[in-house]
Design a protein around this motif. Structure first.
Motif, PDB file in Angstrom:
ATOM      1  N   LYS A   1       0.812  -1.211   0.000  1.00  0.00           N
ATOM      2  CA  LYS A   1       0.000   0.000   0.000  1.00  0.00           C
ATOM      3  C   LYS A   1       0.847   1.263   0.000  1.00  0.00           C
ATOM      4  CE  LYS A   1      -3.969  -2.087   0.044  1.00  0.00           C
ATOM      5  NZ  LYS A   1      -4.842  -2.045  -1.158  1.00  0.00           N
ATOM      6  N   PHE A   2       2.091   1.167   0.498  1.00  0.00           N
ATOM      7  CA  PHE A   2       3.019   2.297   0.492  1.00  0.00           C
ATOM      8  C   PHE A   2       4.371   1.802  -0.008  1.00  0.00           C
ATOM      9  CE2 PHE A   2      -0.186   3.640   3.509  1.00  0.00           C
ATOM     10  CZ  PHE A   2      -0.349   4.988   3.206  1.00  0.00           C
ATOM     11  N   SER A   3       4.985   2.562  -0.893  1.00  0.00           N
ATOM     12  CA  SER A   3       6.231   2.123  -1.522  1.00  0.00           C
ATOM     13  C   SER A   3       7.392   2.025  -0.547  1.00  0.00           C
ATOM     14  CB  SER A   3       6.604   3.081  -2.659  1.00  0.00           C
ATOM     15  OG  SER A   3       6.774   4.412  -2.173  1.00  0.00           O
TER      16      SER A   3
ATOM     17  N   PHE B   1      -6.584   5.595  -3.388  1.00  0.00           N
ATOM     18  CA  PHE B   1      -7.181   6.590  -4.288  1.00  0.00           C
ATOM     19  C   PHE B   1      -6.674   6.455  -5.722  1.00  0.00           C
ATOM     20  CE2 PHE B   1      -6.905   8.366   0.013  1.00  0.00           C
ATOM     21  CZ  PHE B   1      -8.260   8.422   0.300  1.00  0.00           C
ATOM     22  N   GLY B   2      -6.527   5.204  -6.145  1.00  0.00           N
ATOM     23  CA  GLY B   2      -6.160   4.949  -7.532  1.00  0.00           C
ATOM     24  C   GLY B   2      -4.671   4.989  -7.810  1.00  0.00           C
ATOM     25  N   GLY B   3      -3.865   5.200  -6.786  1.00  0.00           N
ATOM     26  CA  GLY B   3      -2.417   5.260  -6.968  1.00  0.00           C
ATOM     27  C   GLY B   3      -1.923   6.685  -7.088  1.00  0.00           C
ATOM     28  N   LEU B   4      -1.206   7.159  -6.065  1.00  0.00           N
ATOM     29  CA  LEU B   4      -0.699   8.531  -6.029  1.00  0.00           C
ATOM     30  C   LEU B   4       0.789   8.543  -5.707  1.00  0.00           C
ATOM     31  CD1 LEU B   4      -3.486  10.219  -3.840  1.00  0.00           C
ATOM     32  CD2 LEU B   4      -3.399  10.073  -6.336  1.00  0.00           C
ATOM     33  N   TYR B   5       1.496   9.498  -6.307  1.00  0.00           N
ATOM     34  CA  TYR B   5       2.910   9.728  -5.999  1.00  0.00           C
ATOM     35  C   TYR B   5       3.000  11.076  -5.302  1.00  0.00           C
ATOM     36  CZ  TYR B   5       3.682   6.003  -9.412  1.00  0.00           C
ATOM     37  OH  TYR B   5       3.665   4.812 -10.098  1.00  0.00           O
TER      38      TYR B   5
ATOM     39  N   VAL C   1       1.943  16.460  -6.443  1.00  0.00           N
ATOM     40  CA  VAL C   1       1.341  15.133  -6.404  1.00  0.00           C
ATOM     41  C   VAL C   1       1.098  14.702  -7.840  1.00  0.00           C
ATOM     42  CG1 VAL C   1      -0.682  13.775  -5.744  1.00  0.00           C
ATOM     43  CG2 VAL C   1       0.224  15.508  -4.174  1.00  0.00           C
ATOM     44  N   ILE C   2       1.516  13.477  -8.160  1.00  0.00           N
ATOM     45  CA  ILE C   2       1.262  12.925  -9.485  1.00  0.00           C
ATOM     46  C   ILE C   2       0.206  11.839  -9.331  1.00  0.00           C
ATOM     47  CG2 ILE C   2       2.268  11.942 -11.576  1.00  0.00           C
ATOM     48  CD1 ILE C   2       3.552  14.579 -10.769  1.00  0.00           C
ATOM     49  N   ALA C   3      -0.900  11.994 -10.038  1.00  0.00           N
ATOM     50  CA  ALA C   3      -2.001  11.030  -9.984  1.00  0.00           C
ATOM     51  C   ALA C   3      -2.257  10.520 -11.392  1.00  0.00           C
ATOM     52  CB  ALA C   3      -3.253  11.686  -9.414  1.00  0.00           C
ATOM     53  N   PRO C   4      -1.481   9.539 -11.860  1.00  0.00           N
ATOM     54  CA  PRO C   4      -1.599   9.093 -13.253  1.00  0.00           C
ATOM     55  C   PRO C   4      -3.015   8.702 -13.654  1.00  0.00           C
ATOM     56  CG  PRO C   4       0.353   8.152 -12.247  1.00  0.00           C
ATOM     57  CD  PRO C   4      -0.421   8.802 -11.146  1.00  0.00           C
ATOM     58  N   GLY C   5      -3.766   8.122 -12.731  1.00  0.00           N
ATOM     59  CA  GLY C   5      -5.113   7.666 -13.057  1.00  0.00           C
ATOM     60  C   GLY C   5      -6.172   8.743 -13.083  1.00  0.00           C
ATOM     61  N   GLY C   6      -5.829   9.963 -12.707  1.00  0.00           N
ATOM     62  CA  GLY C   6      -6.810  11.054 -12.677  1.00  0.00           C
ATOM     63  C   GLY C   6      -6.820  11.752 -11.334  1.00  0.00           C
TER      64      GLY C   6
ATOM     65  N   ASP D   1      -2.001  14.861 -13.560  1.00  0.00           N
ATOM     66  CA  ASP D   1      -2.365  13.495 -13.929  1.00  0.00           C
ATOM     67  C   ASP D   1      -1.821  13.181 -15.319  1.00  0.00           C
ATOM     68  OD1 ASP D   1      -4.131  14.589 -15.826  1.00  0.00           O
ATOM     69  OD2 ASP D   1      -5.862  14.415 -14.489  1.00  0.00           O
ATOM     70  N   ALA D   2      -2.123  11.982 -15.836  1.00  0.00           N
ATOM     71  CA  ALA D   2      -1.522  11.521 -17.087  1.00  0.00           C
ATOM     72  C   ALA D   2      -1.930  12.359 -18.289  1.00  0.00           C
ATOM     73  CB  ALA D   2      -1.883  10.060 -17.324  1.00  0.00           C
ATOM     74  N   SER D   3      -2.971  13.158 -18.161  1.00  0.00           N
ATOM     75  CA  SER D   3      -3.389  14.024 -19.269  1.00  0.00           C
ATOM     76  C   SER D   3      -2.530  15.291 -19.361  1.00  0.00           C
ATOM     77  CB  SER D   3      -4.855  14.420 -19.109  1.00  0.00           C
ATOM     78  OG  SER D   3      -5.029  15.291 -17.988  1.00  0.00           O
ATOM     79  N   GLU D   4      -1.561  15.435 -18.444  1.00  0.00           N
ATOM     80  CA  GLU D   4      -0.700  16.620 -18.419  1.00  0.00           C
ATOM     81  C   GLU D   4       0.774  16.233 -18.501  1.00  0.00           C
ATOM     82  OE1 GLU D   4      -2.758  19.609 -15.414  1.00  0.00           O
ATOM     83  OE2 GLU D   4      -2.709  17.571 -14.592  1.00  0.00           O
ATOM     84  N   PRO D   5       1.178  15.552 -19.582  1.00  0.00           N
ATOM     85  CA  PRO D   5       2.580  15.089 -19.662  1.00  0.00           C
ATOM     86  C   PRO D   5       3.592  16.221 -19.631  1.00  0.00           C
ATOM     87  CG  PRO D   5       1.477  14.887 -21.786  1.00  0.00           C
ATOM     88  CD  PRO D   5       0.418  15.187 -20.779  1.00  0.00           C
TER      89      PRO D   5
END
Length: 448
Positions: A89-91, A212-216, A226-231, A245-249
């Motif tokens: 759950k935590f890296s 919450f869908g995976g957060l960095y 915060v990077i939230a690839p899934g949204g 999020d992934a829509s903002e490369p």
């Protein structure tokens, strides 16, 4: 998933619990922590003592990780330190457990010879009901003892011994002496064999979480985000201003650049970069071929060029851009402009040599999802989830590749891919031409 398990790519290197003595110790620790017991007499556990078989038996795979925070653990053997951490759950959790075991190796070896050691990764957060609560997850302490309380008893005995020595009437205190004798019968001679576990605490500011869908969360960098690839729309208000999020490369690329967290794959290792990029091309090609319904039966590395010709119209932009970059490296052909909004951009990067290199490589694996090998190495939780949705042809190819070319030389593969992230010295870096060092073959990051 059976193909992964059979080839040692899932649930590999777990510690086998099969002897009656170890099963009994595990049950005592399990009951001590959770109030539950298992009827199984043969199962496997990870570094934290979690067992998939026990999870099935109890009908609860979070039996040592309630709410996904304050992970509990059971240590039966020092051999667990090389095991993976499942259902992460935590890296940071596995690194914390591994450091705790290494720091207390002698003490834990002695303690686990007679009993199980049970403990918890403790922090001030007991639930993560909202994303904002993750920012309170800052400091982790490790608490542990045997199920019989040997460490606690030894600490109390030490206190009584000190009192006995310093109190002028200690020799005449029959109650004190009786208490010391009783505790010494449990702990042994603590003056010769100290029963003590070093208190350990860890600051946790930069980490990945499955919640919450995976957060960095990158809080301890010059430009936090915060990077939230899934949204990110579901996250609500957070203590940090920047959330991508992934829509903002472009914005993610700028974040990595401003904080010095990523570099081109060929940085200082241009002689090996072409091979790494070509392997990435192979995975992109396999993804395209299987998506188009192509047959991969008997396909070898030597067949890749033929496959690329046959399915040329199905090849995505990533393949063509990586191919142009390989040609630039090997033949000095035209420099390809791969901007940060190009789908191949994150395939060209690896983490820079920082304390967060593993976390950054994990993020890059998620931003370059067609590179199955990097995903398997850097982000196994994502790999397993993604694997379930692949065609049988792609599953077979990826598994065969990982078994034949990664499993046989893990250290060498990691050194080639990541350099400074591998457990070995890296050759001296070769200077990069000034223009490339300033801009890179992908072009400047142009938009926010």
């Amino acid at each position: 998933m059976q193909r992964l398990i059979k080839n040692g790519l899932m649930f590999g290197n777990l510690f086998h619990v099969s002897s009656p003595a170890l099963v009994d110790r595990y049950n005592r620790a399990l009951e001590h922590l959770t109030g539950k017991r298992t009827d199984l007499t043969d199962f496997h556990i990870d570094i934290s003592g979690y067992s998939p078989e026990v999870g099935d038996d109890l009908g609860d795979h979070a039996y040592l990780n309630h709410q996904g925070v304050n992970r509990q653990f059971i240590l039966l053997s020092m051999e667990q330190r090389t095991a993976p951490l499942l259902n992460m759950k935590f890296s940071t959790s596995r690194a914390i457990l591994k450091q705790f075991i290494q720091r207390n190796e002698a003490q834990l070896f002695a303690l686990t010879a007679r009993d199980a050691v049970a403990g918890e990764l403790v922090n001030s957060v007991y639930d993560v009901s909202t994303p904002a609560r993750l920012f309170d997850y800052r400091h982790v302490e490790v608490e542990a003892d045997t199920t019989s309380g040997a460490v606690k008893d030894a600490r109390e005995l030490g206190r009584l011994v000190g009192r006995f020595k310093n109190d002028k009437d200690g020799w005449y205190d029959d109650v004190l002496i009786a208490e010391m004798i009783t505790l010494a019968g449990k702990t042994g001679d603590i003056t010769r064999n100290p029963v003590k576990l070093n208190a350990m605490s860890f600051d946790q500011r930069n980490f990945w979480t499955a919640h919450f869908g995976g957060l960095y969360l990158f809080q301890e960098v010059e430009h936090p985000a915060v990077i939230a690839p899934g949204g990110k729309d579901h996250l609500g208000e957070l203590p940090l201003e920047f959330v991508f999020d992934a829509s903002e490369p472009n914005r993610i690329a700028q974040f990595l650049t401003l904080n010095g967290l990523a570099e081109p794959i060929f940085e200082g290792r241009k002689d090996w970069a072409a091979d790494v990029l070509r392997q990435k091309m192979d995975f992109v090609l396999i993804d395209a071929v299987t998506s188009a319904g192509g047959d991969l039966s008997g396909t070898t590395r030597a067949d890749m060029r033929s496959l690329a010709r046959r399915f040329h119209k199905d090849l995505p932009e990533e393949f063509h851009a990586l191919n142009a970059l390989v040609n630039w490296i090997e033949t000095g052909s035209k420099w390809p402009l791969i901007t940060s909004d190009h789908p191949a951009y994150f395939y060209t990067l690896r983490a820079s040599d920082t304390k967060d290199a593993a976390l950054v490589n994990m993020l890059l694996a998620e931003l370059a999802p067609k590179d199955a090998r990097q995903m398997f190495i850097c982000h196994k939780e994502l790999f397993y989830d993604t694997y379930r949705g692949w065609s049988e042809a792609k599953k077979a190819y990826v598994v065969d590749f990982l078994v034949a070319e990664y499993q046989v030389d893990k250290a060498g593969a990691r050194d080639t891919l990541f350099g400074h992230d591998a457990p070995m010295e890296e050759p001296e870096r070769v200077p990069v031409p000034d223009m490339i060092a300033k801009v890179g073959p992908w072009g400047a990051v142009r938009r926010r």
